[in-house]
Design a protein around this motif. Structure first.
Motif, PDB file in Angstrom:
ATOM      1  N   CYS A  37       1.102  -1.247   0.110  1.00 49.22           N
ATOM      2  CA  CYS A  37       0.175  -0.194   0.130  1.00 49.22           C
ATOM      3  C   CYS A  37       0.936   0.997  -0.129  1.00 49.22           C
ATOM      4  CB  CYS A  37      -0.961  -0.500   1.212  1.00 49.22           C
ATOM      5  SG  CYS A  37      -1.958  -0.952   1.208  1.00 49.22           S
ATOM      6  N   TRP A  38       2.323   1.320   0.977  1.00 48.50           N
ATOM      7  CA  TRP A  38       2.286   2.390   0.601  1.00 48.50           C
ATOM      8  C   TRP A  38       3.381   2.759  -0.464  1.00 48.50           C
ATOM      9  CZ3 TRP A  38       1.662   5.817   3.561  1.00 48.50           C
ATOM     10  CH2 TRP A  38       1.499   6.139   4.999  1.00 48.50           C
ATOM     11  N   ALA A  39       3.331   1.291  -1.158  1.00 53.51           N
ATOM     12  CA  ALA A  39       4.385   1.815  -2.805  1.00 53.51           C
ATOM     13  C   ALA A  39       3.501   1.801  -3.431  1.00 53.51           C
ATOM     14  CB  ALA A  39       5.002   0.327  -3.196  1.00 53.51           C
ATOM     15  N   ARG A  40       2.530   1.685  -3.989  1.00 51.09           N
ATOM     16  CA  ARG A  40       1.150   2.396  -3.806  1.00 51.09           C
ATOM     17  C   ARG A  40       1.379   3.895  -4.029  1.00 51.09           C
ATOM     18  NH1 ARG A  40      -2.569  -0.879  -6.663  1.00 51.09           N
ATOM     19  NH2 ARG A  40      -1.386  -2.467  -7.859  1.00 51.09           N
ATOM     20  N   LEU A  41       1.104   4.532  -2.936  1.00 48.98           N
ATOM     21  CA  LEU A  41       1.303   5.434  -2.064  1.00 48.98           C
ATOM     22  C   LEU A  41       2.735   6.654  -2.588  1.00 48.98           C
ATOM     23  CD1 LEU A  41      -1.066   5.087   0.943  1.00 48.98           C
ATOM     24  CD2 LEU A  41      -1.870   6.547  -1.383  1.00 48.98           C
ATOM     25  N   LYS A  42       3.322   5.512  -3.710  1.00 42.85           N
ATOM     26  CA  LYS A  42       4.838   6.365  -3.874  1.00 42.85           C
ATOM     27  C   LYS A  42       5.738   6.611  -2.323  1.00 42.85           C
ATOM     28  CE  LYS A  42       2.628   8.329  -8.208  1.00 42.85           C
ATOM     29  NZ  LYS A  42       2.796   6.476  -8.525  1.00 42.85           N
ATOM     30  N   ASP A  43       5.067   6.019  -1.876  1.00 44.76           N
ATOM     31  CA  ASP A  43       6.299   5.960  -0.227  1.00 44.76           C
ATOM     32  C   ASP A  43       7.241   5.371   0.037  1.00 44.76           C
ATOM     33  OD1 ASP A  43       8.068   6.440   2.443  1.00 44.76           O
ATOM     34  OD2 ASP A  43       5.944   8.329   2.784  1.00 44.76           O
ATOM     35  N   GLY A  44       8.467   5.108  -0.909  1.00 49.99           N
ATOM     36  CA  GLY A  44       9.657   3.553  -0.973  1.00 49.99           C
ATOM     37  C   GLY A  44       9.910   4.199   0.333  1.00 49.99           C
ATOM     38  N   ASP A  45      10.466   4.722   1.281  1.00 50.50           N
ATOM     39  CA  ASP A  45      10.930   4.475   2.906  1.00 50.50           C
ATOM     40  C   ASP A  45      10.164   3.961   3.440  1.00 50.50           C
ATOM     41  OD1 ASP A  45      13.196   5.231   1.768  1.00 50.50           O
ATOM     42  OD2 ASP A  45      12.627   7.797   1.816  1.00 50.50           O
ATOM     43  N   LYS A  46       9.054   4.026   3.197  1.00 50.10           N
ATOM     44  CA  LYS A  46       8.264   3.591   4.746  1.00 50.10           C
ATOM     45  C   LYS A  46       7.876   2.333   3.954  1.00 50.10           C
ATOM     46  CE  LYS A  46       5.050   6.388   6.824  1.00 50.10           C
ATOM     47  NZ  LYS A  46       5.779   8.067   6.291  1.00 50.10           N
ATOM     48  N   ALA A  47       7.782   1.751   2.817  1.00 48.84           N
ATOM     49  CA  ALA A  47       7.360   0.150   2.885  1.00 48.84           C
ATOM     50  C   ALA A  47       8.999  -0.752   3.069  1.00 48.84           C
ATOM     51  CB  ALA A  47       7.614   0.600   1.195  1.00 48.84           C
ATOM     52  N   TYR A  48       9.845   0.260   2.937  1.00 48.18           N
ATOM     53  CA  TYR A  48      11.356  -0.491   3.088  1.00 48.18           C
ATOM     54  C   TYR A  48      11.056  -0.608   4.174  1.00 48.18           C
ATOM     55  CZ  TYR A  48      16.878  -0.281   3.660  1.00 48.18           C
ATOM     56  OH  TYR A  48      18.036  -0.854   3.346  1.00 48.18           O
ATOM     57  N   ARG A  49      11.305   0.458   5.514  1.00 48.05           N
ATOM     58  CA  ARG A  49      11.016  -0.294   6.770  1.00 48.05           C
ATOM     59  C   ARG A  49      10.429  -1.051   7.425  1.00 48.05           C
ATOM     60  NH1 ARG A  49       8.735   5.332   9.271  1.00 48.05           N
ATOM     61  NH2 ARG A  49       8.110   3.488  11.079  1.00 48.05           N
ATOM     62  N   LEU A  50       8.910  -1.288   6.681  1.00 52.32           N
ATOM     63  CA  LEU A  50       8.356  -2.816   6.904  1.00 52.32           C
ATOM     64  C   LEU A  50       9.193  -3.710   6.470  1.00 52.32           C
ATOM     65  CD1 LEU A  50       5.468  -0.989   5.558  1.00 52.32           C
ATOM     66  CD2 LEU A  50       5.479  -1.931   7.976  1.00 52.32           C
ATOM     67  N   LEU A  51       9.833  -3.707   5.610  1.00 52.33           N
ATOM     68  CA  LEU A  51      10.888  -4.817   4.805  1.00 52.33           C
ATOM     69  C   LEU A  51      11.524  -5.252   5.625  1.00 52.33           C
ATOM     70  CD1 LEU A  51      12.351  -6.933   2.633  1.00 52.33           C
ATOM     71  CD2 LEU A  51      13.526  -4.774   1.974  1.00 52.33           C
ATOM     72  N   LEU A  52      12.901  -4.273   6.479  1.00 53.35           N
ATOM     73  CA  LEU A  52      13.498  -4.459   7.757  1.00 53.35           C
ATOM     74  C   LEU A  52      12.805  -5.305   8.740  1.00 53.35           C
ATOM     75  CD1 LEU A  52      16.015  -1.428   7.000  1.00 53.35           C
ATOM     76  CD2 LEU A  52      15.924  -3.371   6.208  1.00 53.35           C
ATOM     77  N   ASP A  53      11.991  -4.967   8.774  1.00 49.63           N
ATOM     78  CA  ASP A  53      10.845  -5.201   9.969  1.00 49.63           C
ATOM     79  C   ASP A  53      10.590  -6.262   9.773  1.00 49.63           C
ATOM     80  OD1 ASP A  53       9.762  -4.457  12.792  1.00 49.63           O
ATOM     81  OD2 ASP A  53       8.200  -4.957  12.236  1.00 49.63           O
ATOM     82  N   ASN A  54      10.936  -7.648   8.783  1.00 48.97           N
ATOM     83  CA  ASN A  54      10.337  -8.854   8.193  1.00 48.97           C
ATOM     84  C   ASN A  54      11.327  -9.107   8.446  1.00 48.97           C
ATOM     85  OD1 ASN A  54       7.726  -7.804   8.195  1.00 48.97           O
ATOM     86  ND2 ASN A  54       7.296  -9.502   6.073  1.00 48.97           N
ATOM     87  N   LEU A  55      12.851  -8.183   8.031  1.00 48.19           N
ATOM     88  CA  LEU A  55      14.316  -9.598   8.204  1.00 48.19           C
ATOM     89  C   LEU A  55      14.391  -9.255   9.687  1.00 48.19           C
ATOM     90  CD1 LEU A  55      15.777  -7.701   4.610  1.00 48.19           C
ATOM     91  CD2 LEU A  55      15.251 -10.292   5.840  1.00 48.19           C
ATOM     92  N   ALA A  56      14.448  -8.102  10.175  1.00 48.76           N
ATOM     93  CA  ALA A  56      14.852  -8.967  11.326  1.00 48.76           C
ATOM     94  C   ALA A  56      14.895 -10.222  11.776  1.00 48.76           C
ATOM     95  CB  ALA A  56      14.049  -7.832  12.822  1.00 48.76           C
ATOM     96  N   PRO A  57      15.568 -10.861  12.604  1.00 48.03           N
ATOM     97  CA  PRO A  57      15.690 -11.809  12.942  1.00 48.03           C
ATOM     98  C   PRO A  57      15.247 -12.416  13.932  1.00 48.03           C
ATOM     99  CG  PRO A  57      18.144 -10.536  14.172  1.00 48.03           C
ATOM    100  CD  PRO A  57      16.810  -9.872  12.767  1.00 48.03           C
TER     101      PRO A  57
END
Length: 790
Positions: A643-663
């Motif tokens: 959804c953030w990607a659709r709203l053109k906010d890549g940095d918020k989407a990237y933060r969520l990626l890092l959240d999922n990558l957290a061990p």
């Protein structure tokens, strides 16, 4: 060309001249051998085996869409946990509780369950005599490898599950001076007992569930040198210089309601043994080559470069690398690209030409997975299939199509018999009924489980339609058209009239969903929930277009168009400023709730889009998304990132990626040692596969947004990926795109038609209409801020 070479080339050419040329595209079959650096980027590797009691979070997965295994990699005791996609308890489950809902237990609805365990014991190669240990998963070849030294001898072990041969293969070898002695034990997980086969060096087990499903596993072993024999259901071997284990499994499940989904004519044990016989007619090298060629034909359709990581990061094993990324905050773009490719790997391993991936994929470590390991139709099943078309794996989408087609007769019968039951609070208050829908939970037997889900038919059909948008395959569309038609018939009967006040203050009669529940919160008797309104609006539009493409049901399509024109469409709440979830003054959902049900028009739909929607509507969607928070379960984070990607906010989407990558570590939300997504529940962490598919889909959405007629490049590029290259991204409208960028701007792009003939390429304020012949190719380069054809 290596990644380093590519980036140096981009930098040099940018400095020297603004015009860049796209490199020639090579077919996967003629691609040169991967460089050492590229090959390393496709490896998950570890310096110690998985703990047996943590196999689900540490074991390495292999599969062929039918048979899956988790491998622990211990030198002295290799444990393989096996699963087969159709091994389910339960049945049709075609009766209601007093509340008008279906039962949802292991015996009535049923559950996906473990097939067996295979244990390889090598007492002479056990700790503490092992050194120089390494295990790895090669994403590009679909193989797990284990290497180590013991008593001065280098030992090698390789595992894969072959799709062309429909068998699991485990190969043991070593350098000169060593051999293998030990035993191989096949363990039933439902009371089955392994027995010696009728041929030498073979064992098998077989069983039958209470629902009539029969299943079997057969194992054969061949050796070079030494002695090999089956005794009392155990394969024993001594002083073998090489060992090849071949395992096959089968059930008598069939995807046909008329046969009760069980084919009495199938003998699972005979089928498993026949698969082994066919595989063993080939040499171990031939089996391996067939598997790798089949796997790479899919995997090599996409290459991903999100930037270069540092040498110190590359030296770390995968688990240490996850921990270092979370601890230091230093970007590790190659790790992120690897995570995307891991999602593609799991798609290939989990979804081929059988059943679709459920909540667990093909990987279990016990008999009772959370939520029955079922198909959840209010986000999870759909999320499992957001990745294939975007990621060059459209062939893997076919399992979902086949499932929906096979289940349709049962779903239609269930709807006819039970949906308007007076006990069901979601029944159609008009008394009308037609078509089909499902519950939130479905099984492989045509059965429904937890909670009727009126909008489930619309969402499944919209997923099927979007696959058509990527391919423009008319034959496929004709196959799924009955599903769309039946879903439209259901909603034609279900919609009710109500009066609202339009923006000019005038009363207006509109059509809305009947009493319903917005997954998964709020009242269960609300009318006109945003979730359903958006899905039905999209469904009706898809059906109208499908009717025109196929030149079928024109009169019905005209009726549906008239209904669509009267649908109430969600608005921004004057009290909260958010997109409404319910048609009520107090329309705010629970802050931080995991589901984004009212945002269906933003993603996966296209009604709400920054380039063509009223700014107030887009802002209302943004406010609702912000209110749902930035830290949640893995699948919920993936949905947010999209959804953030659709709203053109890549940095918020990237933060969520890092959240999922957290061990995950202590079973918290995040990634397990094997990168499986871990879902934190009270007292335990569980594995649920949808996030492993959903987040890679979000990563691609950051790089390319598409809908028929529009391909937008780098719509939400995170600052962490200023330069890179991705080839093979699917684009709706019938195209595949290769894209390179530097300094946050596209520099090269190639469009290839897979059925599409016209679209508009967009970046920022620049756009370029393009036309192509079907199957044609167009290369573009950015020069002084303008696209140029090359």
């Amino acid at each position: 060309m290596s990644r380093r070479g590519f980036l140096q080339r981009c930098a040099g050419l940018l400095a020297a001249m603004p015009l860049l040329r796209v490199l020639p595209i090579r077919a996967a079959s003629s691609a040169p051998a991967a460089s050492t650096e590229a090959a390393a980027a496709d490896l998950l590797w570890y310096a110690k085996p998985a703990a047996e009691d943590r196999l689900l979070f540490e074991g390495l997965p292999v599969g062929n869409g039918h048979l899956g295994a988790l491998a622990g990699g211990d030198p002295g005791r290799e444990l393989l946990s096996l699963a087969e996609a159709s091994l389910w308890t339960g049945g049709r489950n075609d009766a209601l509780h007093a509340d008008g809902q279906f039962p949802y237990g292991n015996d009535d609805f049923g559950h996906f369950t473990q097939l067996a365990k295979l244990v390889l014991e090598l007492p002479g190669q056990a700790w503490p005599n092992v050194e120089d240990y390494r295990r790895e998963l090669d994403l590009a070849t679909g193989c797990v490898r284990v290497t180590y030294r013991c008593h001065g001898v280098r030992y090698r072990r390789e595992l894969y599950v072959s799709h062309p041969d429909q068998v699991l293969v485990l190969r043991l070898a070593q350098d000169a001076g060593g051999d293998h002695s030990g035993r191989l034990t096949l363990l039933g997980t439902h009371g089955e007992v392994a027995r010696d086969g009728t041929k030498p060096a073979r064992v098998h087990l077989a069983g039958r569930f209470a629902n009539g499903l029969r299943h079997a596993v057969a194992v054969a072993t061949t050796a070079e040198g030494g002695r090999l024999a089956a005794r009392d259901g155990v394969l024993q071997f001594e002083h073998c210089t090489a060992l090849t284990v071949v395992l096959a499994a089968a059930t008598n499940y069939t995807p046909h309601l008329a046969q009760g989904f069980i084919d009495a004519a199938i003998d699972p044990l005979a089928l498993a043994q026949a698969r082994i016989d066919a595989a063993l007619a080939r040499t171990p090298q031939q089996m391996h080559e067939r598997h790798v060629a089949d796997h790479r034909a899919l995997f090599d359709t996409m290459q991903v470069n999100l930037g270069m990581s540092m040498p110190a990061q590359r030296k770390l094993d995968t688990w240490a690398r996850l921990q270092a990324r979370a601890r230091s905050g230093v970007p590790d773009p190659e790790l992120e690209a690897q995570y995307l490719q891991y999602g593609r790997y799991l798609t290939i391993a989990g979804s081929r030409d059988g059943l679709p991936t459920n909540l667990q994929g093909l990987w279990l470590a016990g008999n009772d997975p959370p939520w029955q390991g079922d198909y959840h139709t209010d986000i999870n099943l759909q999320m499992n299939y957001w990745l294939p078309d975007r990621a060059g794996l459209g062939a893997c989408f076919g399992a979902l199509t086949a499932y929906c087609l096979a289940q349709l007769p049962a779903w239609t019968e269930n709807t006819r018999r039970w949906f308007n039951d007076p006990r069901n609070p979601y029944r159609n208050s008009t008394g009308r009924l037609a078509g089909w829908t499902v519950a939130i939970s479905t099984n492989i037997w045509g059965g429904n489980g937890w909670e009727w889900h009126p909008a489930g038919s619309a969402w499944l059909c919209n997923s099927l339609w979007q696959h058509y948008q990527y391919t423009l395959d008319r034959d496929y569309l004709a196959r799924v058209f009955p599903l769309l038609q039946g879903a439209c018939a259901f909603w034609q009967a279900r919609l009710v009239e109500t009066t609202v006040v339009d923006p000019d203050g005038q009363p207006q009669r509109v059509l809305v969903d009947d009493h319903d529940w917005s997954p998964e919160q709020g009242p269960n008797d609300a009318r006109g929930i945003s979730y359903a309104q958006e899905l039905v609006w999209e469904l009706f539009g898809n059906y109208i277009e499908a009717s025109a493409v196929l030149r079928r049901e024109a009169v019905h399509a005209k009726t549906i168009a008239a209904l669509r024109a009267r649908l109430y469409l969600p608005r921004v709440s004057p009290t909260s400023g958010q997109l409404e979830e319910w048609m009520s003054p107090d329309d705010r959902g629970e802050p931080g709730h995991r589901h984004l049900s009212p945002l269906m028009g933003l993603f996966p739909g296209d009604r709400i889009a920054p380039d063509r929607s009223p700014p107030a509507l887009v802002d209302g969607a943004r406010r609702l998304l912000a209110a749902r928070g930035m830290h949640n379960y893995g699948w919920a984070n993936a949905w947010r990132a999209l959804c953030w990607a659709r709203l053109k906010d890549g940095d918020k989407a990237y933060r969520l990626l890092l959240d999922n990558l957290a061990p995950s570590g202590g079973d918290a939300n995040g990634s397990g040692t094997n990168l499986f997504d871990v879902y934190r529940l009270p007292q335990q962490g569980v594995f649920q596969i949808d996030a492993n598919y959903g987040m890679p889909a979000a990563m691609l959405e950051l790089l390319l947004y598409s809908r028929p007629g529009r391909i937008e490049l780098l719509p939400a590029l995170p600052r962490a990926w200023p330069r890179g290259r991705v080839s093979g991204i699917g684009a709706r409208g019938g195209f595949v795109v290769d894209l390179a960028w530097a300094d946050g701007r596209p520099v090269e792009v190639t469009l290839r038609s897979v059925g599409g003939t016209a679209t508009t390429v967009v970046h920022g304020e620049r756009s370029l209409p393009v036309t192509l012949a079907r199957g044609g190719q167009l290369r573009l380069a950015m020069r002084q801020g303008e696209w140029r054809r090359t």
